[in-house]
Motif scaffolding. Structure first.
Motif, PDB file in Angstrom:
ATOM      1  N   PHE A   2       0.878  -1.172   0.000  1.00  0.00           N
ATOM      2  CA  PHE A   2       0.000   0.000   0.000  1.00  0.00           C
ATOM      3  C   PHE A   2       0.910   1.215   0.000  1.00  0.00           C
ATOM      4  O   PHE A   2       1.702   1.404   0.921  1.00  0.00           O
ATOM      5  N   ASP A   3       0.774   1.992  -1.044  1.00  0.00           N
ATOM      6  CA  ASP A   3       1.644   3.147  -1.256  1.00  0.00           C
ATOM      7  C   ASP A   3       1.069   4.344  -0.510  1.00  0.00           C
ATOM      8  O   ASP A   3       0.098   4.959  -0.944  1.00  0.00           O
TER       9      ASP A   3
ATOM     10  N   LYS B 134      13.039   2.925   8.230  1.00  0.00           N
ATOM     11  CA  LYS B 134      12.815   2.864   6.781  1.00  0.00           C
ATOM     12  C   LYS B 134      11.423   3.387   6.402  1.00  0.00           C
ATOM     13  O   LYS B 134      11.072   3.388   5.219  1.00  0.00           O
ATOM     14  N   LYS B 135      10.637   3.794   7.398  1.00  0.00           N
ATOM     15  CA  LYS B 135       9.284   4.314   7.159  1.00  0.00           C
ATOM     16  C   LYS B 135       8.405   3.272   6.455  1.00  0.00           C
ATOM     17  O   LYS B 135       7.650   3.576   5.531  1.00  0.00           O
ATOM     18  N   ILE B 136       8.527   2.021   6.913  1.00  0.00           N
ATOM     19  CA  ILE B 136       7.738   0.919   6.372  1.00  0.00           C
ATOM     20  C   ILE B 136       7.104   0.158   7.527  1.00  0.00           C
ATOM     21  O   ILE B 136       7.743  -0.087   8.550  1.00  0.00           O
ATOM     22  N   PHE B 137       5.839  -0.205   7.347  1.00  0.00           N
ATOM     23  CA  PHE B 137       5.167  -1.105   8.283  1.00  0.00           C
ATOM     24  C   PHE B 137       4.892  -2.405   7.542  1.00  0.00           C
ATOM     25  O   PHE B 137       4.262  -2.399   6.478  1.00  0.00           O
ATOM     26  N   CYS B 138       5.380  -3.513   8.094  1.00  0.00           N
ATOM     27  CA  CYS B 138       5.228  -4.813   7.446  1.00  0.00           C
ATOM     28  C   CYS B 138       4.009  -5.523   8.021  1.00  0.00           C
ATOM     29  O   CYS B 138       4.069  -6.083   9.119  1.00  0.00           O
TER      30      CYS B 138
ATOM     31  N   GLN C  42       0.376  10.220   8.768  1.00  0.00           N
ATOM     32  CA  GLN C  42       0.737  11.337   9.643  1.00  0.00           C
ATOM     33  C   GLN C  42       2.202  11.270  10.053  1.00  0.00           C
ATOM     34  O   GLN C  42       2.839  12.300  10.285  1.00  0.00           O
ATOM     35  N   LEU C  43       2.745  10.059  10.120  1.00  0.00           N
ATOM     36  CA  LEU C  43       4.146   9.862  10.487  1.00  0.00           C
ATOM     37  C   LEU C  43       5.077   9.866   9.274  1.00  0.00           C
ATOM     38  O   LEU C  43       6.263   9.582   9.409  1.00  0.00           O
ATOM     39  N   ASP C  44       4.524  10.169   8.098  1.00  0.00           N
ATOM     40  CA  ASP C  44       5.290  10.298   6.860  1.00  0.00           C
ATOM     41  C   ASP C  44       5.914   8.968   6.423  1.00  0.00           C
ATOM     42  O   ASP C  44       7.015   8.947   5.856  1.00  0.00           O
ATOM     43  N   TYR C  45       5.213   7.859   6.654  1.00  0.00           N
ATOM     44  CA  TYR C  45       5.686   6.553   6.191  1.00  0.00           C
ATOM     45  C   TYR C  45       5.504   6.444   4.680  1.00  0.00           C
ATOM     46  O   TYR C  45       4.649   7.101   4.079  1.00  0.00           O
ATOM     47  N   HIS C  46       6.295   5.533   4.082  1.00  0.00           N
ATOM     48  CA  HIS C  46       6.242   5.333   2.639  1.00  0.00           C
ATOM     49  C   HIS C  46       5.285   4.215   2.239  1.00  0.00           C
ATOM     50  O   HIS C  46       4.485   4.375   1.316  1.00  0.00           O
ATOM     51  N   LEU C  47       5.416   3.063   2.913  1.00  0.00           N
ATOM     52  CA  LEU C  47       4.709   1.869   2.469  1.00  0.00           C
ATOM     53  C   LEU C  47       4.164   1.061   3.643  1.00  0.00           C
ATOM     54  O   LEU C  47       4.722   1.076   4.742  1.00  0.00           O
ATOM     55  N   ILE C  48       3.087   0.324   3.368  1.00  0.00           N
ATOM     56  CA  ILE C  48       2.704  -0.834   4.155  1.00  0.00           C
ATOM     57  C   ILE C  48       2.997  -2.051   3.292  1.00  0.00           C
ATOM     58  O   ILE C  48       2.461  -2.183   2.189  1.00  0.00           O
TER      59      ILE C  48
END
Length: 215
Positions: free
Chosen positions: A62-63, A153-157, A182-188
């Motif tokens: 998810f982008d 890495k701003k990713i949640f797996c 809100q936390l400026d993550y890139h991807l799930i």
């Protein structure tokens, strides 16, 4: 196929076959699991088999930087507004994992969430690496999800989700998407394609592009 031993090592995931199975063996120690997620691998295996490590191509994600990272339907909005759901974070991680392991799914005969996985991910949770989003109704757990957070890495797996009430898991996922934006993550990271993830707005990404986020 690479046979892992006691050393903390994974082969280059870019060399894995498209289906993703690149290594077997090793263990589910905290250090190995963290190395796996930071290297683009995840464990997925039947409890009667050796541990299998996967890095598929393409990767389902998810982008969070796209204009619509999640497809939110009218039904979801109505459920969020009218069903009296309460969303909590990290209050009952083991219960969420247990439900994810026992809920019946149309596309699966069994579960990969065995006792070893439960114990390993509970240790990750105790250390702040594994997290859960929970949905309650009348103080009863009715849905949720869990996964591994890689904040550097701003990713949640994402690992798994479950629902015992209408749209409950989708409400948990909607909450996660909004929080990570809100936390400026890139991807799930959603790992591999299935129809449910596709219906929520997941997209397939080339493995090389996905791995670039982990460098």
């Amino acid at each position: 196929m690479y046979l892992l031993d006691d050393s903390l090592f994974f082969p280059n995931p870019n060399n894995a076959p498209d289906h993703g199975l690149a290594a077997i063996g090793g263990d589910l120690s905290v250090d190995r699991l963290l190395l796996a997620y930071n290297s683009g691998y995840f464990p997925w295996y039947n409890g009667r088999e050796p541990i299998c490590w996967w890095s598929p191509d393409p990767r389902m994600v998810f982008d969070l930087k796209s204009n619509q990272p999640m497809r939110i339907t009218k039904s979801m909005r109505q459920s969020k507004r009218n069903r009296g759901y309460e969303v909590r974070e990290n209050t009952c991680f083991k219960e969420v994992m247990n439900h994810c392991g026992t809920v019946k799914r149309n596309d699966q005969d069994g579960t990969w969430i065995n006792e070893d996985m439960l114990n390993a991910y509970s240790k990750l949770h105790d250390l702040g690496h594994a997290k859960s989003i929970e949905v309650f109704k009348d103080n009863e757990l009715v849905g949720g999800l869990y996964g591994i957070d890689v904040p550097e890495k701003k990713i949640f797996c994402g690992e798994s989700m479950f629902s015992l009430a209408t749209d409950a898991s989708k409400i948990a996922f909607m909450y996660l998407v909004q929080k990570l934006q809100q936390l400026d993550y890139h991807l799930i990271d959603a790992q591999v394609y299935n129809d449910h993830l596709d219906s929520l707005g997941g997209v397939e990404m080339d493995r090389e592009a996905f791995l670039s986020y982990l460098k």
